[in-house]
Motif scaffolding. Structure first.
Motif, PDB file in Angstrom:
ATOM      1  N   PRO A 136       0.825  -1.212   0.000  1.00 29.50           N
ATOM      2  CA  PRO A 136       0.000   0.000   0.000  1.00 29.50           C
ATOM      3  C   PRO A 136       0.857   1.259   0.000  1.00 29.50           C
ATOM      4  O   PRO A 136       1.889   1.323   0.667  1.00 29.50           O
ATOM      5  CB  PRO A 136      -0.812  -0.121   1.301  1.00 29.50           C
ATOM      6  N   GLU A 137       0.407   2.258  -0.754  1.00 30.42           N
ATOM      7  CA  GLU A 137       1.192   3.486  -0.930  1.00 30.42           C
ATOM      8  C   GLU A 137       1.537   4.138   0.407  1.00 30.42           C
ATOM      9  O   GLU A 137       2.654   4.625   0.600  1.00 30.42           O
ATOM     10  CB  GLU A 137       0.432   4.476  -1.816  1.00 30.42           C
ATOM     11  N   LYS A 138       0.589   4.165   1.346  1.00 32.61           N
ATOM     12  CA  LYS A 138       0.836   4.932   2.573  1.00 32.61           C
ATOM     13  C   LYS A 138       1.889   4.292   3.472  1.00 32.61           C
ATOM     14  O   LYS A 138       2.475   4.969   4.323  1.00 32.61           O
ATOM     15  CB  LYS A 138      -0.459   5.143   3.348  1.00 32.61           C
ATOM     16  N   TRP A 139       2.148   2.977   3.277  1.00 31.97           N
ATOM     17  CA  TRP A 139       3.163   2.324   4.106  1.00 31.97           C
ATOM     18  C   TRP A 139       4.540   2.325   3.463  1.00 31.97           C
ATOM     19  O   TRP A 139       5.533   2.001   4.139  1.00 31.97           O
ATOM     20  CB  TRP A 139       2.749   0.889   4.421  1.00 31.97           C
ATOM     21  N   ARG A 140       4.621   2.679   2.199  1.00 28.73           N
ATOM     22  CA  ARG A 140       5.903   2.580   1.507  1.00 28.73           C
ATOM     23  C   ARG A 140       7.000   3.441   2.135  1.00 28.73           C
ATOM     24  O   ARG A 140       8.148   2.978   2.261  1.00 28.73           O
ATOM     25  CB  ARG A 140       5.726   2.914   0.019  1.00 28.73           C
ATOM     26  N   TYR A 146       7.535   4.177   5.210  1.00 28.25           N
ATOM     27  CA  TYR A 146       8.021   3.547   6.439  1.00 28.25           C
ATOM     28  C   TYR A 146       8.864   2.310   6.117  1.00 28.25           C
ATOM     29  O   TYR A 146       9.881   2.051   6.774  1.00 28.25           O
ATOM     30  CB  TYR A 146       6.848   3.167   7.335  1.00 28.25           C
ATOM     31  N   ASP A 206      11.217   1.772  -4.972  1.00 22.99           N
ATOM     32  CA  ASP A 206       9.861   1.390  -5.323  1.00 22.99           C
ATOM     33  C   ASP A 206       9.915   0.331  -6.413  1.00 22.99           C
ATOM     34  O   ASP A 206      10.911   0.226  -7.146  1.00 22.99           O
ATOM     35  CB  ASP A 206       9.081   2.607  -5.828  1.00 22.99           C
ATOM     36  N   GLU A 248      -1.382   7.010  12.470  1.00 23.32           N
ATOM     37  CA  GLU A 248      -0.534   6.498  11.393  1.00 23.32           C
ATOM     38  C   GLU A 248       0.947   6.684  11.684  1.00 23.32           C
ATOM     39  O   GLU A 248       1.757   5.796  11.410  1.00 23.32           O
ATOM     40  CB  GLU A 248      -0.883   7.186  10.073  1.00 23.32           C
ATOM     41  N   GLY A 261       3.131   3.488  11.821  1.00 22.20           N
ATOM     42  CA  GLY A 261       4.147   3.511  10.774  1.00 22.20           C
ATOM     43  C   GLY A 261       5.547   3.357  11.339  1.00 22.20           C
ATOM     44  O   GLY A 261       6.391   2.650  10.766  1.00 22.20           O
TER      45      GLY A 261
END
Length: 814
Positions: free
Chosen positions: A315-319, A321, A346, A426, A430
């Motif tokens: 998921p984008e929001k965890w990348r 971290y 990435d 988050e 995170g």
């Protein structure tokens, strides 16, 4: 620490290792004379214009549903690493710990030609000898390489410098060495056989240094992991064959004083009247681009940095971290003289890299697995000749978020307002994910768990904002120290989440620093030993795996150097959390499943705090040392510390935990079960305390330490007075205590009952049975003298019942 080795013999093997790494067991044999081409088909008749070909290390050809390998003759006798992974897996397979990306095997193979046959042999490098040594012949004869697979040559290529073989039978048969279902899983799912009509090769790709083949395997199974799987289990396997380098990395000798994953070797050229065993560490090959600048102490980039790609499924929001967790290790590599040694990227797009696949061993990937499993792992792939790590797949299971969400509430909720919700902010969840990834990357760099690290910090220092913000919770991210449960509500601005520490920098420097003046592993040893001795005596730089349950300073999940004090702090926080769990976990319109889950995990953490304390009783401190260091390796825990531990257990483990039995909470999650739950927790703790090995250590220590020892008799006396405090005070015993007291008698008399067992010779000749007989006779006498003083009928009945149980338990006919 390296075991005593013959210097002459080891130099022979290891210096050869830098050239050919102890080509042990079989010298490559010249290919037999080829038979006439009349025995083979014409190349064009096998590899027809319809073939779908892919050129690389060797060319792969699909002709219809047949897969051919065109193997150059110069590849024969070369070492290749065969890595077997699962690419796709059915739901529920393996109980949740087997997933897409799981490695099931790795082994070195060699393709060899035998007339018009081509064999794939499994090669071992464990047993080594110099080819010039007479014993080499025996090593060869006693380490004969098995043939994993054999096939016929069907054609030669037009230049006659490669053979063409069909390999369908390698991938479409149930070959145990490369399949995805272990023998235990076959039993669990009652697997009948591989259904070849539903098993086939899906793809084959060739690259300059590796071959990647995906093949689907379908098994008939009576009890597949889920009912909807129609009596079958289908797996998509990925087989990577990677050409190992001719220019081998120089191995580095392992030392028990610094924690590393290792590979064991046996040197048969030893002059020590035995085959010397030694170990080399597993590590990536890092060499400076500019050796002279490196020698001057400048930070230098490595020739080949370690690169990790994120899984496209992340998921984008965890990348961010995840990438931080990977690149956090650059601080440690800088301590070893390298900059930009590890890089997080990435996932490439199809345009950037059309060949990218997470299963391709050329790529190291942090896999994001959609699974209810609550875990993360950090495996790697290693060249067994030298210990060089050549690839890695970190696995993060999606539901591990749930573990940290719950853990944060339980252990930090009393102190930290942001932990009092199941929707953890988050930034904080995170940060936890970041540190989990950093921990797993540490494994993939070669570092095992260091459970001893946390004991380097004074327990009360974990209540200090200044200390924790600077040093974290433990000197090593490789310790299990997830949340700061020691901090109290009045402690402000402390750090609650673990982070990297000084031990991590020290261990990476020890394992990865390039030593340009040392051209053999033995030449490196004086420098490596010097670094260890410089830190000797400083607990921050000590290592302990923590898996034998003997050293209380080396335990998973514990914090600080005083386990009794840390558990008291942790328990004080749990007592504040329990009354708030209903409010913190409830949501209008939903049931109490989350409440039940968190409460269950809280009781397990309470048991963990108790275990940390129990380990002190009969415990032994272990400090790894070599013969040139003063002092003992093993030292019994001081008498007073053991006595304090038993007092803690009497006060907090074996007393009725009324704080845990919150009726407002329990009536929302269960109709019954509280008594059984507490009984189970207390009985397990009691059985652990009265463990046979623990008692034997105490008896042994008494012989060594004399009156300085905390003796088994004294421990049993303290324990009896605590567990039967109602008897000695003339008070009523509640249901929880009555259960515990029965468990105590069951445990003690259980040892006496072992007199009936002929196979229990070890305990029959120890003092434990005499100790338990004496304790039971003493308890029986005390019950008979005091049992009628209590003003409660059921308690008096209970005392009489215990006397009957003691009589029965001590009655043994031999």
């Amino acid at each position: 620490m390296i075991k005593k080795l013959s210097v002459i013999g080891l130099v022979a093997v290891l210096s050869l290792g830098c050239q050919s790494q102890g080509q042990v067991a079989q010298t490559p044999q010249p290919s037999p004379p080829k038979k006439s081409n009349g025995d083979l088909k014409a190349y064009k008749d096998v590899i027809t214009p319809a073939a779908k070909s892919d050129e690389g290390l060797f060319t792969t050809h699909f002709v219809g549903d047949k897969l051919y390998f065109e193997i150059p003759t110069n590849i024969f006798e070369k070492d290749m690493l065969l890595v077997s992974r699962i690419a796709k897996v059915p739901s529920g397979f393996g109980g949740g710990y087997v997933n897409a990306g799981s490695k099931v095997n790795e082994q070195v193979v060699r393709w060899t030609r035998r007339g018009n046959n081509v064999d794939m042999k499994i090669i071992s490098f464990e047993n080594q000898s110099d080819e010039g040594s007479p014993i080499y012949q025996s090593v060869t004869a006693n380490n004969f390489f098995p043939i994993l697979y054999s096939t016929k040559v069907v054609a030669l290529n037009p230049d006659s410098n490669a053979v063409v073989v069909e390999v369908n039978s390698l991938y479409e048969n149930d070959i145990e060495a490369i399949n995805g279902i272990s023998s235990s899983l076959k039993k669990r799912y009652k697997v009948k056989k591989l259904d070849q009509s539903r098993s086939y090769i899906e793809s084959a790709h060739s690259f300059p240094k590796n071959i990647e083949v995906k093949h689907l395997m379908t098994y008939e199974a009576e009890e597949p992991p889920e009912r909807g799987q129609a009596g079958t289990i289908s797996l998509l396997m990925n087989q990577s064959m990677v050409l190992l380098p001719d220019d081998k990395m120089q191995p580095r000798l392992a030392d028990d004083r610094v924690g590393w994953f290792t590979i064991k070797k046996y040197n048969y050229d030893s002059e020590e009247l035995k085959a010397d065993d030694y170990e080399i560490i597993r590590r990536w090959r890092l060499e400076p681009k500019d050796v002279e600048a490196y020698k001057r102490g400048e930070l230098v980039e490595p020739v080949k940095p370690i690169v990790y790609y994120l899984d496209p499924a992340t998921p984008e929001k965890w990348r961010p971290y995840f990438k931080q967790g990977i690149e956090d290790w650059n601080v440690a590599f800088e301590a070893a003289g390298f900059k930009n040694a590890i890089i997080a990227k990435d996932p490439p797009t199809k345009e950037e890299d059309p060949d990218f696949s997470p299963e391709d061993v050329r790529y190291s990937v942090v896999r994001y697995v959609a699974s209810t499993t609550r875990n993360a792992v950090g495996p790697s792939v290693t060249d067994p000749r030298t210990g060089e790590i050549i690839g890695s797949s970190i696995i993060w299971y999606h539901n591990h978020l749930r573990s940290y969400r719950n853990r944060y509430m339980i252990e930090a909720g009393a102190q930290n307002p942001s932990a009092r919700t199941l929707n953890t902010p988050e930034a904080e969840i995170g940060e936890m994910m970041r540190m989990v990834i950093a921990h797993e990357i540490g494994h993939a760099l070669g570092l095992p768990h260091n459970m001893k690290a946390s004991a380097a910090y004074p327990t009360d220092s974990l209540r200090s904002a200044e200390f924790t913000q600077k040093y974290g919770l433990t000197p090593s991210i490789m310790d299990y120290a997830r949340v700061n449960y020691v901090a109290q509500p009045e402690d402000k601005n402390v750090r609650y989440i673990r982070m990297m520490g000084p031990y991590d920098l020290y261990s990476i420097n020890w394992g990865y620093r390039y030593l340009p003046g040392a051209n053999t592993p033995l030449a490196e040893k004086p420098t490596l030993d010097k670094w260890i001795l410089e830190k000797a005596g400083d607990p921050v730089y000590e290592f302990g795996g923590g898996y034998d349950g003997v050293d209380p300073q080396s335990q998973r999940e514990s914090l600080g150097d005083d386990q009794v004090k840390a558990s008291e702090y942790g328990l004080a926080n749990l007592k504040k959390v329990v009354p708030n769990l209903v409010a913190w976990t409830s949501k209008d319109g939903y049931n109490y499943d989350d409440l039940g889950e968190v409460y269950g995990e809280l009781t397990n953490l309470w048991r963990g705090y108790i275990t940390h304390v129990i380990t002190n009783v009969g415990g032994v401190y272990e400090t790894q040392k070599t013969a040139d260091q003063d002092g003992a390796v093993y030292e019994a825990v001081p008498r007073q510390k053991q006595k304090e531990a038993v007092q803690f257990l009497n006060n907090h483990a074996f007393s009725t935990p009324n704080w845990l039995l919150d009726q407002d909470l329990l009536t929302r999650i269960e109709a019954t079960g509280a008594i059984e739950r507490v009984q189970s927790l207390q009985t397990r703790s009691l059985n652990s305390l009265l463990d046979e090995k623990r008692l034997k250590r105490m008896v042994s220590n008494e012989q060594v330490s004399g009156n300085k020892a905390y003796t088994a008799v004294e421990m049993m006396d303290d324990l009896r007075k605590g567990i039967f405090s109602e008897l000695y005070a003339g008070r009523k015993a509640d249901a929880y205590r009555r259960n515990l007291q029965r468990s105590y008698i069951d445990a003690a008399t259980g040892y006496v009952q072992k007199l009936k067992e002929t196979e229990s010779d070890g305990i029959l000749k120890s003092d434990i049975i005499a100790l338990m007989r004496g304790e039971m006779e003493r308890l029986k006498r005390d019950i008979n003298q005091r049992g009628n003083y209590v003003n409660d009928v059921l308690t008096r009945y209970h005392w009489k019942d215990l006397v009957a149980r003691i009589d029965s338990g001590l009655r043994v006919e031999l």
